[in-house]
Write a protein that holds these residues in place. Structure first.
Motif, PDB file in Angstrom:
ATOM      1  N   CYS A 150       0.830  -1.204   0.000  1.00  0.00           N
ATOM      2  CA  CYS A 150       0.000   0.000   0.000  1.00  0.00           C
ATOM      3  C   CYS A 150       0.865   1.254   0.000  1.00  0.00           C
ATOM      4  O   CYS A 150       0.591   2.220  -0.727  1.00  0.00           O
ATOM      5  N   ALA A 151       1.913   1.226   0.790  1.00  0.00           N
ATOM      6  CA  ALA A 151       2.815   2.368   0.826  1.00  0.00           C
ATOM      7  C   ALA A 151       3.442   2.591  -0.549  1.00  0.00           C
ATOM      8  O   ALA A 151       3.523   3.724  -1.044  1.00  0.00           O
ATOM      9  N   LYS A 152       3.833   1.492  -1.153  1.00  0.00           N
ATOM     10  CA  LYS A 152       4.443   1.584  -2.470  1.00  0.00           C
ATOM     11  C   LYS A 152       3.431   2.134  -3.478  1.00  0.00           C
ATOM     12  O   LYS A 152       3.753   3.005  -4.292  1.00  0.00           O
ATOM     13  N   ALA A 153       2.209   1.615  -3.406  1.00  0.00           N
ATOM     14  CA  ALA A 153       1.161   2.088  -4.313  1.00  0.00           C
ATOM     15  C   ALA A 153       0.943   3.580  -4.133  1.00  0.00           C
ATOM     16  O   ALA A 153       0.793   4.328  -5.108  1.00  0.00           O
ATOM     17  N   ALA A 154       0.952   4.011  -2.873  1.00  0.00           N
ATOM     18  CA  ALA A 154       0.762   5.438  -2.596  1.00  0.00           C
ATOM     19  C   ALA A 154       1.878   6.263  -3.230  1.00  0.00           C
ATOM     20  O   ALA A 154       1.637   7.280  -3.877  1.00  0.00           O
ATOM     21  N   MET A 155       3.104   5.797  -3.072  1.00  0.00           N
ATOM     22  CA  MET A 155       4.224   6.540  -3.641  1.00  0.00           C
ATOM     23  C   MET A 155       4.168   6.522  -5.157  1.00  0.00           C
ATOM     24  O   MET A 155       4.495   7.513  -5.817  1.00  0.00           O
ATOM     25  N   HIS A 156       3.749   5.417  -5.685  1.00  0.00           N
ATOM     26  CA  HIS A 156       3.640   5.292  -7.127  1.00  0.00           C
ATOM     27  C   HIS A 156       2.640   6.301  -7.670  1.00  0.00           C
ATOM     28  O   HIS A 156       2.923   7.077  -8.586  1.00  0.00           O
ATOM     29  N   ASP A 157       1.479   6.278  -7.053  1.00  0.00           N
ATOM     30  CA  ASP A 157       0.408   7.174  -7.469  1.00  0.00           C
ATOM     31  C   ASP A 157       0.853   8.627  -7.319  1.00  0.00           C
ATOM     32  O   ASP A 157       0.621   9.465  -8.194  1.00  0.00           O
ATOM     33  N   TRP A 158       1.504   8.878  -6.224  1.00  0.00           N
ATOM     34  CA  TRP A 158       1.968  10.230  -5.925  1.00  0.00           C
ATOM     35  C   TRP A 158       3.018  10.688  -6.934  1.00  0.00           C
ATOM     36  O   TRP A 158       2.988  11.808  -7.442  1.00  0.00           O
ATOM     37  N   ALA A 159       3.941   9.778  -7.232  1.00  0.00           N
ATOM     38  CA  ALA A 159       5.029  10.127  -8.141  1.00  0.00           C
ATOM     39  C   ALA A 159       4.533  10.309  -9.570  1.00  0.00           C
ATOM     40  O   ALA A 159       5.159  11.000 -10.371  1.00  0.00           O
ATOM     41  N   ALA A 160       3.394   9.674  -9.866  1.00  0.00           N
ATOM     42  CA  ALA A 160       2.877   9.748 -11.233  1.00  0.00           C
ATOM     43  C   ALA A 160       2.310  11.128 -11.543  1.00  0.00           C
ATOM     44  O   ALA A 160       2.226  11.524 -12.703  1.00  0.00           O
ATOM     45  N   ASP A 161       1.910  11.855 -10.495  1.00  0.00           N
ATOM     46  CA  ASP A 161       1.387  13.205 -10.694  1.00  0.00           C
ATOM     47  C   ASP A 161       2.455  14.162 -11.215  1.00  0.00           C
ATOM     48  O   ASP A 161       3.606  13.770 -11.392  1.00  0.00           O
ATOM     49  N   ASP A 162       2.032  15.378 -11.472  1.00  0.00           N
ATOM     50  CA  ASP A 162       2.969  16.373 -11.984  1.00  0.00           C
ATOM     51  C   ASP A 162       4.281  16.303 -11.217  1.00  0.00           C
ATOM     52  O   ASP A 162       4.287  16.413  -9.996  1.00  0.00           O
ATOM     53  N   PRO A 163       5.365  16.136 -11.931  1.00  0.00           N
ATOM     54  CA  PRO A 163       6.683  16.092 -11.291  1.00  0.00           C
ATOM     55  C   PRO A 163       6.924  17.341 -10.452  1.00  0.00           C
ATOM     56  O   PRO A 163       7.356  17.240  -9.306  1.00  0.00           O
ATOM     57  N   ASP A 164       6.655  18.491 -11.021  1.00  0.00           N
ATOM     58  CA  ASP A 164       6.842  19.716 -10.243  1.00  0.00           C
ATOM     59  C   ASP A 164       5.586  19.969  -9.441  1.00  0.00           C
ATOM     60  O   ASP A 164       4.533  20.349  -9.961  1.00  0.00           O
ATOM     61  N   ARG A 165       5.758  19.725  -8.178  1.00  0.00           N
ATOM     62  CA  ARG A 165       4.610  19.674  -7.291  1.00  0.00           C
ATOM     63  C   ARG A 165       4.178  21.058  -6.832  1.00  0.00           C
ATOM     64  O   ARG A 165       4.995  21.926  -6.575  1.00  0.00           O
ATOM     65  N   HIS A 166       2.872  21.211  -6.748  1.00  0.00           N
ATOM     66  CA  HIS A 166       2.314  22.428  -6.175  1.00  0.00           C
ATOM     67  C   HIS A 166       2.171  22.205  -4.671  1.00  0.00           C
ATOM     68  O   HIS A 166       1.772  21.135  -4.229  1.00  0.00           O
ATOM     69  N   GLY A 167       2.480  23.219  -3.907  1.00  0.00           N
ATOM     70  CA  GLY A 167       2.265  23.159  -2.467  1.00  0.00           C
ATOM     71  C   GLY A 167       3.079  22.094  -1.777  1.00  0.00           C
ATOM     72  O   GLY A 167       4.193  21.759  -2.205  1.00  0.00           O
ATOM     73  N   ASP A 168       2.526  21.524  -0.736  1.00  0.00           N
ATOM     74  CA  ASP A 168       3.280  20.634   0.135  1.00  0.00           C
ATOM     75  C   ASP A 168       3.254  19.192  -0.372  1.00  0.00           C
ATOM     76  O   ASP A 168       2.228  18.524  -0.351  1.00  0.00           O
ATOM     77  N   ALA A 169       4.408  18.729  -0.818  1.00  0.00           N
ATOM     78  CA  ALA A 169       4.491  17.363  -1.326  1.00  0.00           C
ATOM     79  C   ALA A 169       4.255  16.357  -0.217  1.00  0.00           C
ATOM     80  O   ALA A 169       3.591  15.345  -0.409  1.00  0.00           O
ATOM     81  N   GLY A 170       4.783  16.648   0.949  1.00  0.00           N
ATOM     82  CA  GLY A 170       4.634  15.737   2.076  1.00  0.00           C
ATOM     83  C   GLY A 170       3.174  15.465   2.382  1.00  0.00           C
ATOM     84  O   GLY A 170       2.770  14.313   2.559  1.00  0.00           O
ATOM     85  N   ALA A 171       2.374  16.526   2.379  1.00  0.00           N
ATOM     86  CA  ALA A 171       0.953  16.358   2.672  1.00  0.00           C
ATOM     87  C   ALA A 171       0.287  15.478   1.628  1.00  0.00           C
ATOM     88  O   ALA A 171      -0.495  14.580   1.962  1.00  0.00           O
ATOM     89  N   ALA A 172       0.618  15.717   0.371  1.00  0.00           N
ATOM     90  CA  ALA A 172       0.002  14.945  -0.710  1.00  0.00           C
ATOM     91  C   ALA A 172       0.327  13.467  -0.579  1.00  0.00           C
ATOM     92  O   ALA A 172      -0.542  12.601  -0.743  1.00  0.00           O
ATOM     93  N   LEU A 173       1.572  13.170  -0.271  1.00  0.00           N
ATOM     94  CA  LEU A 173       1.960  11.769  -0.131  1.00  0.00           C
ATOM     95  C   LEU A 173       1.324  11.142   1.105  1.00  0.00           C
ATOM     96  O   LEU A 173       0.789  10.032   1.048  1.00  0.00           O
ATOM     97  N   GLU A 174       1.381  11.872   2.192  1.00  0.00           N
ATOM     98  CA  GLU A 174       0.818  11.351   3.434  1.00  0.00           C
ATOM     99  C   GLU A 174      -0.651  11.004   3.251  1.00  0.00           C
ATOM    100  O   GLU A 174      -1.113   9.943   3.687  1.00  0.00           O
ATOM    101  N   GLU A 175      -1.366  11.887   2.580  1.00  0.00           N
ATOM    102  CA  GLU A 175      -2.790  11.664   2.354  1.00  0.00           C
ATOM    103  C   GLU A 175      -3.026  10.342   1.627  1.00  0.00           C
ATOM    104  O   GLU A 175      -3.874   9.539   2.008  1.00  0.00           O
ATOM    105  N   ARG A 176      -2.210  10.108   0.599  1.00  0.00           N
ATOM    106  CA  ARG A 176      -2.376   8.882  -0.167  1.00  0.00           C
ATOM    107  C   ARG A 176      -2.035   7.645   0.650  1.00  0.00           C
ATOM    108  O   ARG A 176      -2.672   6.592   0.533  1.00  0.00           O
ATOM    109  N   MET A 177      -1.022   7.765   1.469  1.00  0.00           N
ATOM    110  CA  MET A 177      -0.644   6.626   2.304  1.00  0.00           C
ATOM    111  C   MET A 177      -1.792   6.257   3.229  1.00  0.00           C
ATOM    112  O   MET A 177      -2.196   5.103   3.326  1.00  0.00           O
ATOM    113  N   VAL A 178      -2.313   7.268   3.912  1.00  0.00           N
ATOM    114  CA  VAL A 178      -3.415   7.022   4.835  1.00  0.00           C
ATOM    115  C   VAL A 178      -4.609   6.435   4.093  1.00  0.00           C
ATOM    116  O   VAL A 178      -5.253   5.486   4.558  1.00  0.00           O
TER     117      VAL A 178
END
Lengths: 205, 205
Positions: free
Chosen positions: A163-191
């Motif tokens: 699940c963690a890997k899937a979250a990172m995968h999904d997260w990394a697939a988004d725009d490479p240049d991230r808007h706002g807080d990347a940590g929040a976006a990843l954390e949200e997906r993990m949860v």
DNA sequence: CCAAAAGTTGCACGGTGTGCAAGAAATATT
DNA sequence: AATATTTCTTGCACACCGTGCAACTTTTGG
């Protein structure tokens, strides 16, 4: 709070060299692409002999994966510091979420994306996750003190990491240049992914 | 029932060589240990030139993993033949359980155990699973016709495969020389692990 | 200041993986 | 059947990898 931690020149030099090599590898990967450079080039850029490179890493890919490794390392130590009574899944969710906040995430996204085009790098990453999995299994087993079957533990840990890997995968697939807080976006997906796991993937929301 | 399937000599020869190489690799792995033989030795034993070996496989480890690959191949095609309405987890459980029955399982156990002592082999196996995962994700996505988020699908598939892996791991860890029906033993563990997944790993039974 | 410990480097060597071109085998064409 | 064509095999060359070893340099500690 901060004891002198008498780090001798020996240790410091090793740390520096290691950093230099890892950085050189990453720079080269960015400019020439994942599998398109040699160990000699890394060594040269790091100001070190080819032989010394191999004293630190077994391969170019391993040098690239320093980030990944340290992410997992942090997650493990974060988990092992959770209170003993806490339910397993809660502890893991908390640990991963906390880790997602701390790390410098841009690099991880980069590496994930690079791995898509480089079998060797992908293999090295998978291996890193696998080793982390083994360590977590051990930690959890210890944590439960024989209260669960080996099958239960390894299935659980494997699923959580997936699940963690899937979250990172999904997260990394988004725009490479991230808007706002990347940590929040990843954390949200993990949860999110781990919540799905918790209810047995009942609804494909 | 069995159409002639006019397999020309070309195709047949390729199949034979491939088999010969894979078999040679496996034999060598058994006698000398996982990472302790060279491509030249495999080629020699398979009655083929070194160069030809590399026309079939990218590495010695890949040649060893033919079994693993075919197991996953079978699981995928078994899954894709499940009825459309069936709940996802049920379909996957059924597909994996069915596959566990059919395959010649002894080899898989062997390979799992070998991988413990050979980083290269382990990496190759992880890579095989990863590729299978990608294909299954695609199949499931297609199967759900946009009814679920990418994150949901990849978390689910990853978790299912982790459970399958855990089951095989646990199964392979038992006595190498199995009493009775190996297929049944493996199938039981798969169903067990996947049931745990289904109820969100609620009770560490 | 000196000796032991730890780290770096060059060298050598066997192994890997791939492009290329020549040859052999299977298939298609007349 | 003879020939043309496609496909596979093979040897060769070449750059690169990963490691044992021995000489050398740096750090450390008495």
């Amino acid at each position: 709070m901060e004891p002198p931690e008498p780090v001798g020149r020996r240790e410091q030099n090793k740390i520096d060299t290691r950093r230099a090599i890892a950085e050189a590898a990453l720079t080269l990967a960015r400019s020439k692409g994942a599998g398109s450079f040699t160990v000699d080039q890394i060594a040269a850029r790091a100001g070190v002999s080819r032989r010394t490179f191999f004293n630190y890493f077994h391969s170019a890919e391993e040098a690239l994966n320093v980030s990944t490794e340290s992410f997992l390392e942090l997650a493990i130590s974060s988990f092992s510091r959770r209170p003993a009574g806490e339910p397993l899944l809660d502890a893991m969710i908390a640990a991963l979420a906390a880790t997602a906040k701390v790390q410098d995430l841009a690099v991880h996204g980069e590496l994930f994306r690079m791995a898509a085009g480089s079998p060797e790098l992908l293999r090295a990453q998978l291996h890193a996750w696998e080793r982390a999995e083994a360590r977590i299994i051990e930690a959890v087993t210890h944590h439960l003190q024989g209260g669960a079957s080996p099958l239960y533990v390894s299935a659980l840990v494997g699923s959580v990491l997936s699940c963690a890997k899937a979250a990172m995968h999904d997260w990394a697939a988004d725009d490479p240049d991230r808007h706002g807080d990347a940590g929040a976006a990843l954390e949200e997906r993990m949860v999110l992914a781990l919540s799905m796991l918790r209810d047995g993937f009942a609804h494909p929301a």
